[in-house]
Design an enzyme around this catalytic site. Structure first.
Site, short mmCIF file in Angstrom:
data_model
loop_
_atom_site.label_atom_id
_atom_site.label_comp_id
_atom_site.label_asym_id
_atom_site.label_seq_id
_atom_site.Cartn_x
_atom_site.Cartn_y
_atom_site.Cartn_z
N GLY A 17 -3.64 -10.50 -4.32
CA GLY A 17 -4.74 -9.72 -4.89
C GLY A 17 -4.38 -9.07 -6.21
N ALA A 18 -3.62 -9.78 -7.02
CA ALA A 18 -3.17 -9.20 -8.31
C ALA A 18 -4.15 -9.50 -9.44
CB ALA A 18 -1.78 -9.73 -8.65
N GLY A 21 -7.77 -4.52 -9.68
CA GLY A 21 -7.47 -3.24 -9.05
C GLY A 21 -6.01 -2.88 -8.92
N ILE A 22 -5.67 -2.43 -7.72
CA ILE A 22 -4.32 -1.92 -7.45
C ILE A 22 -3.28 -3.03 -7.57
CG2 ILE A 22 -2.88 -0.84 -5.66
CD1 ILE A 22 -5.64 0.35 -4.57
N GLY A 23 -3.64 -4.22 -7.13
CA GLY A 23 -2.70 -5.35 -7.20
C GLY A 23 -2.34 -5.69 -8.64
N SER A 146 -4.85 1.80 4.66
CA SER A 146 -5.76 2.80 4.08
C SER A 146 -5.79 4.01 4.99
CB SER A 146 -7.17 2.22 3.97
OG SER A 146 -8.10 3.25 3.70
N TYR A 171 -13.67 -3.00 8.28
CA TYR A 171 -12.61 -2.68 7.31
C TYR A 171 -11.61 -1.67 7.89
CZ TYR A 171 -10.29 -0.93 3.13
OH TYR A 171 -9.33 -0.55 2.21
#
Ligand SMILES: NC(=O)c1ccc[n+]([C@@H]2O[C@H](COP(=O)([O-])OP(=O)(O)OC[C@H]3O[C@@H](n4cnc5c(N)ncnc54)[C@H](OP(=O)(O)O)[C@@H]3O)[C@@H](O)[C@H]2O)c1
Length: 285
Positions: A17-18, A21-23, A146, A171
């Site tokens: 997931g790069a 966002g965070i990735g 999370s 989620y």
């Protein structure tokens, strides 16, 4: 906020997931420390744009894109085979990618997508890459969870959330599952030199709410921190000497924190581990 980091030249890191966002911010941070960062992505143009952005901000960044759709167990296996064939070591695996769905959808494998992408795919990927992580030890696995796991309950009789599906129920439960599986994994990794920890990055402005309504996204944006702040916990866990031997723990804001009582239930973690083995067709010792 983050503790000391150390240079990572010569280290090979996977950040799922790069592309966003965070990735993306995590990949940039680890590239800045000198790591070779592998970015498994499903959306090639988006990933290429992310690589260009990181490359512009981090001169000399060593980045590599590989295709991976986490919504397909066959594709996870194909990616793992390709990675193992092309690389000699893996020092850090960051299972960062995740989805929040607006409607209940099933993958090509017939699995509820939130559970498939957020839980089963990283479970399978981690297990397939474990031999190389062990051979590269000391090495680290970081699973993004999370703080929302605290309002979730596992229903071992309904892992696919067939009853009463809602975006948040699916989620939150997936993020509870991520902590439980990290605990079960860390138990199996004792004495190998491979650590496994889970992390809450904070409330972060990212693409995660892309399927939410405009109003929900706007509110989230107001109260969120930038992706670079969210990446600090992952970068800390990937690179700090302080946590080199810490395993089976949950971190929030780069500090060890206490997850929910259910997330600390070792027996539940084992039941979930075995269920995931069955659902992914994986048999582990
Ligand atoms: N943002 C927050 O406030 C927050 C809070 C707590 C925890 N977290 C956790 O932090 C992690 C990162 O979230 P984020 O906020 O940075 O989300 P994001 O911006 O939506 O990024 C998610 C990443 O996952 C990738 N992804 C999704 N489905 C995929 C699939 N089937 N195959 C391959 N890649 C896939 C996305 O790729 P595409 O670009 O192709 O979609 C994207 O790169 C997640 O584990 C999330 O649960 C986030």
């Amino acid at each position: 906020m983050a503790g000391a980091t150390q240079p990572m030249a010569g280290k090979v890191v996977i950040v799922t997931g790069a592309s966003a966002g965070i990735g993306k911010a995590t990949a940039a941070g680890l590239a800045a420390l000198g790591a070779h960062v592998v970015m498994p992505c499903r959306d090639v143009p988006k990933c290429e744009a992310a690589m260009a952005r990181i490359g512009g901000a981090v001169p000399g960044a060593s980045l590599e894109m590989m295709r991976l759709d986490l919504a397909s167990l066959a594709d996870v296996r194909r990616f793992a085979d390709g990675f193992l064939a092309a690389h000699r070591r893996l020092d850090v695996l960051i299972n960062n990618a995740a989805v929040v769905k607006r409607r209940r959808e099933v993958t090509v494998d017939g699995l509820e997508e939130t559970f498939a992408v957020n839980v089963l795919a990283p479970f399978l990927l981690t297990n397939l890459l474990l031999p190389m992580l062990k051979a590269s030890a000391p090495s680290r696995i970081i699973n993004l969870s999370s703080g929302l796991h605290k309002r979730a309950h596992m229903d071992m009789g309904d892992l696919q959330v067939e009853r009463g599906w809602s975006s948040y129920r699916a989620y939150d439960r997936s993020k509870l599952a991520d902590i439980l599986l990290t605990v079960a994994l860390a138990r199996r990794l004792g004495g190998t030199g491979v650590t496994a920890n889970s992390a809450h990055p904070g409330l972060i402005d990212s693409d995660l709410g892309r399927e939410m309504s405009w109003a929900q996204r706007t509110v989230k944006r107001w109260i969120s921190k930038p992706a670079e702040v969210g990446a600090l916990t992952s970068i800390h866990l990937a690179s700090s000497p302080e946590v080199e031997k810490v395993s089976g723990r949950y971190f929030a804001g780069s500090r060890e924190a206490e997850p929910s009582e259910e997330a600390r239930d070792g027996e539940l973690a084992e039941r979930l581990w075995h269920a995931c083995e069955e659902l992914t067709g994986l048999k582990t010792a």
